[in-house]
Design a protein around this motif. Structure first.
Motif, short mmCIF file in Angstrom:
data_model
loop_
_atom_site.label_atom_id
_atom_site.label_comp_id
_atom_site.label_asym_id
_atom_site.label_seq_id
_atom_site.Cartn_x
_atom_site.Cartn_y
_atom_site.Cartn_z
N VAL A 6 6.57 3.59 5.33
CA VAL A 6 5.17 3.44 6.08
C VAL A 6 5.23 4.30 7.18
N ALA A 7 6.64 4.50 7.97
CA ALA A 7 6.52 5.29 9.15
C ALA A 7 6.67 6.89 8.70
N SER A 8 6.82 7.09 7.35
CA SER A 8 6.76 8.47 7.06
C SER A 8 5.40 8.78 6.68
N CYS A 9 4.42 7.97 6.65
CA CYS A 9 3.13 8.32 6.33
C CYS A 9 2.18 8.72 7.71
N GLY A 10 2.59 8.01 8.49
CA GLY A 10 2.23 8.06 10.03
C GLY A 10 0.80 7.29 10.27
N GLY A 11 -0.09 7.93 10.88
CA GLY A 11 -1.27 7.31 11.22
C GLY A 11 -2.29 7.36 9.79
N ALA A 12 -2.04 8.13 8.83
CA ALA A 12 -2.80 8.34 7.67
C ALA A 12 -2.51 7.13 6.77
N GLY A 13 -1.22 6.59 6.86
CA GLY A 13 -1.03 5.19 5.84
C GLY A 13 -1.92 4.36 6.23
N ALA A 14 -2.14 4.08 7.63
CA ALA A 14 -2.91 2.95 7.97
C ALA A 14 -4.32 3.13 7.41
N LEU A 15 -4.84 4.53 7.84
CA LEU A 15 -6.34 4.79 7.52
C LEU A 15 -6.23 4.50 6.09
N LEU A 16 -5.73 5.11 5.34
CA LEU A 16 -5.91 4.91 4.01
C LEU A 16 -5.84 3.55 3.42
N PHE A 17 -4.94 2.74 4.12
CA PHE A 17 -4.96 1.05 3.71
C PHE A 17 -6.23 0.49 4.16
N VAL A 18 -6.90 1.09 5.34
CA VAL A 18 -7.96 0.24 5.88
C VAL A 18 -9.17 0.72 4.76
N VAL A 19 -9.01 2.09 4.13
CA VAL A 19 -10.18 2.55 3.36
C VAL A 19 -9.94 1.73 1.99
N PHE A 20 -8.66 1.45 1.64
CA PHE A 20 -8.61 0.86 0.30
C PHE A 20 -9.09 -0.52 0.40
N GLN A 21 -8.90 -1.18 1.61
CA GLN A 21 -9.37 -2.55 1.52
C GLN A 21 -10.83 -2.46 1.64
N ALA A 22 -11.51 -1.72 2.19
CA ALA A 22 -13.01 -1.81 2.37
C ALA A 22 -13.43 -1.51 0.84
N VAL A 23 -12.90 -0.41 0.16
CA VAL A 23 -13.42 -0.02 -1.22
C VAL A 23 -13.01 -1.16 -2.06
N GLN A 24 -11.97 -1.94 -1.96
CA GLN A 24 -11.78 -3.15 -3.05
C GLN A 24 -12.92 -4.18 -2.92
N VAL A 25 -13.33 -4.15 -1.88
CA VAL A 25 -14.35 -5.39 -1.65
C VAL A 25 -15.80 -4.83 -2.26
N VAL A 26 -15.97 -3.43 -2.12
CA VAL A 26 -17.40 -2.83 -2.71
C VAL A 26 -17.04 -2.89 -4.23
#
Length: 198
Positions: A44-64
């Motif tokens: 997770v640390a190797s992904c930096g801020g992009a990892g958190a952003l991608l996870f938030v987007v994934f969570q939003a998309v999996q609701v839609v």
């Protein structure tokens, strides 16, 4: 015929999403990322801020576009980012997705529901909409307690006369409890499962 094709395409996307998630999970298990807290933290640390952003987007998309049960996403958030930040990212992503689902349904109406959900689910919960005030109360309870298909109910709410303001308030105030319950419960289960294979 068009509705049948659209429904089949959406189901294919869901199945493909599930297969991809299973392959990623298998890779994570074999590489030790999902069995070692240290390796997971390093990844997770190797992904930096992009990892958190991608996870938030994934969570939003999996609701839609429901790909996985929401509880599994909550578990992933806690495992990837820890209990506090995992909760925050889960909350932001799920709330954003819930608002998008309501907006999509508000624009497309009831014909959209059979394309995404089974007729059995539609029939079971559509009765809630027969009385407007009753639906709002039942919807709020379902969002607060993780016992009903939240993704479907968000779409169903968009077909009612519920206002954006009321819907947003229910989502923002009701989601924290259910996300915390999912996260806590599934984290305990995950710890027991990984302990068996350690």
């Amino acid at each position: 015929m068009t509705k049948c094709v659209e429904r089949t395409a959406l189901q294919a996307v869901s199945v493909a999403g599930m297969v991809i998630c299973l392959l990623v999970a298998l890779w994570g298990w074999q590489s030790g990322i999902l069995t070692s807290q240290e390796r997971l933290a390093a990844f997770v640390a190797s992904c930096g801020g992009a990892g958190a952003l991608l996870f938030v987007v994934f969570q939003a998309v999996q609701v839609v576009i429901p790909i996985l049960p929401g509880g599994l996403g909550c578990l992933a958030g806690v495992l990837l980012f820890g209990p506090w930040w995992g909760f925050v990212y889960n909350y932001v992503g799920i709330c954003a997705g819930s608002l998008m689902a309501f907006g999509i349904s508000r624009n497309c109406g009831k014909p959209l529901l059979p394309l995404l959900f089974s007729q059995k689910t539609i029939d079971k919960y559509s009765r809630w909409t027969e009385q407007e005030n009753r639906f709002a109360r039942l919807f709020a309870l379902a969002i607060f307690f993780p016992v009903a298909p939240d993704d479907f109910l968000c779409y169903l709410a968009g077909t009612t006369n519920m206002t954006w303001r009321r819907y947003t308030a229910i989502i923002l105030l009701g989601k924290p409890a259910s996300i915390a319950l999912y996260s806590l419960g599934l984290t305990v289960v995950w710890q027991h499962v990984t302990a068996l294979f350690a």
